[in-house]
Scaffold this active site. Structure first.
Site, mmCIF file in Angstrom:
data_model
loop_
_atom_site.group_PDB
_atom_site.id
_atom_site.type_symbol
_atom_site.label_atom_id
_atom_site.label_comp_id
_atom_site.label_asym_id
_atom_site.label_seq_id
_atom_site.Cartn_x
_atom_site.Cartn_y
_atom_site.Cartn_z
ATOM 1 N N GLY A 147 -6.199 59.888 32.399
ATOM 2 C CA GLY A 147 -5.551 58.584 32.392
ATOM 3 C C GLY A 147 -5.988 57.646 33.506
ATOM 4 O O GLY A 147 -5.396 56.578 33.686
ATOM 5 N N ILE A 148 -7.024 58.009 34.248
ATOM 6 C CA ILE A 148 -7.476 57.173 35.357
ATOM 7 C C ILE A 148 -8.094 55.878 34.842
ATOM 8 O O ILE A 148 -7.875 54.801 35.413
ATOM 9 C CB ILE A 148 -8.453 57.943 36.259
ATOM 10 C CG1 ILE A 148 -7.724 59.136 36.882
ATOM 11 C CG2 ILE A 148 -9.045 57.034 37.333
ATOM 12 C CD1 ILE A 148 -8.620 60.133 37.574
ATOM 13 N N GLY A 149 -8.839 55.950 33.763
ATOM 14 C CA GLY A 149 -9.415 54.740 33.178
ATOM 15 C C GLY A 149 -8.328 53.751 32.780
ATOM 16 O O GLY A 149 -8.459 52.547 33.005
ATOM 17 N N GLU A 172 -17.206 44.153 34.741
ATOM 18 C CA GLU A 172 -18.581 44.648 34.714
ATOM 19 C C GLU A 172 -18.620 46.122 34.352
ATOM 20 O O GLU A 172 -19.400 46.537 33.498
ATOM 21 C CB GLU A 172 -19.255 44.410 36.071
ATOM 22 C CG GLU A 172 -20.682 44.888 36.155
ATOM 23 C CD GLU A 172 -21.637 44.146 35.222
ATOM 24 O OE1 GLU A 172 -22.661 44.749 34.860
ATOM 25 O OE2 GLU A 172 -21.378 42.987 34.856
ATOM 26 N N TYR A 221 -11.035 51.456 24.567
ATOM 27 C CA TYR A 221 -10.720 50.029 24.556
ATOM 28 C C TYR A 221 -9.888 49.636 23.338
ATOM 29 O O TYR A 221 -9.069 48.719 23.409
ATOM 30 C CB TYR A 221 -11.997 49.195 24.621
ATOM 31 C CG TYR A 221 -12.723 49.320 25.937
ATOM 32 C CD1 TYR A 221 -12.053 49.195 27.151
ATOM 33 C CD2 TYR A 221 -14.094 49.560 25.979
ATOM 34 C CE1 TYR A 221 -12.715 49.311 28.359
ATOM 35 C CE2 TYR A 221 -14.765 49.667 27.190
ATOM 36 C CZ TYR A 221 -14.069 49.544 28.368
ATOM 37 O OH TYR A 221 -14.728 49.652 29.573
#
Length: 150
Positions: free
Chosen positions: A96-98, A84, A132
């Site tokens: 770099g957390i994503g 979501e 992405y």
């Protein structure tokens, strides 16, 4: 140092603050009708509707990011994980957390025997699209989102 862990009911107020931050970023704050209480019940009540993965700053114990997902079923593909939202608070973007959150979500999908994952991204959100693309994401053409609100 950032730690990645499953979310708990106690995390919901900070997680909801991230949801609000995302809505403001997407210029849609007026569209948020969910509440902390509803989100806590929906995620951690007797019939949980979603799972949440938390990114926490180990020093401050502040939640700086999250991934919220749920399972759906495709007649063609079987069990799928629907991502979501991945949200990282603005001050912690670019570290770099994503990627850590998406990696943990991918791992969750594999551990729960999903055949794959799916999600949406706004066509104007080039930073997210670029993010992405690093994962080899396939972007669909020809599909229109449909909504029926009650």
């Amino acid at each position: 140092m950032i730690s990645i862990r499953p979310g708990t009911r106690a995390d919901i107020p900070q997680a909801f603050a991230l949801v609000t931050e995302l809505a403001i970023y997407e210029k849609a704050a007026d569209q948020v009708t969910n509440t902390v209480e509803q989100m806590a019940e929906d995620g951690f009540g007797p019939n949980p509707l979603f799972g949440i993965i938390i990114a926490e700053d180990s020093d401050s114990k502040k939640i700086v990011g999250m991934s919220l997902y749920y399972f759906r079923y495709s007649t063609w593909k079987g069990k799928r994980l629907y991502l979501e939202d991945i949200i990282v608070t603005e001050d912690f973007r670019g570290y770099g957390i994503g990627k850590l959150l998406l990696d943990a979500t991918i791992e969750m999908a594999k551990e729960t025997n999903c055949t794959g994952m799916m999600w949406q991204v706004l066509d104007w959100n080039q930073p997210a699209i670029g993010f992405y693309q690093q994962f080899g994401t396939r972007f669909d053409d020809g599909w229109t989102n449909c909504h029926l609100d009650f």
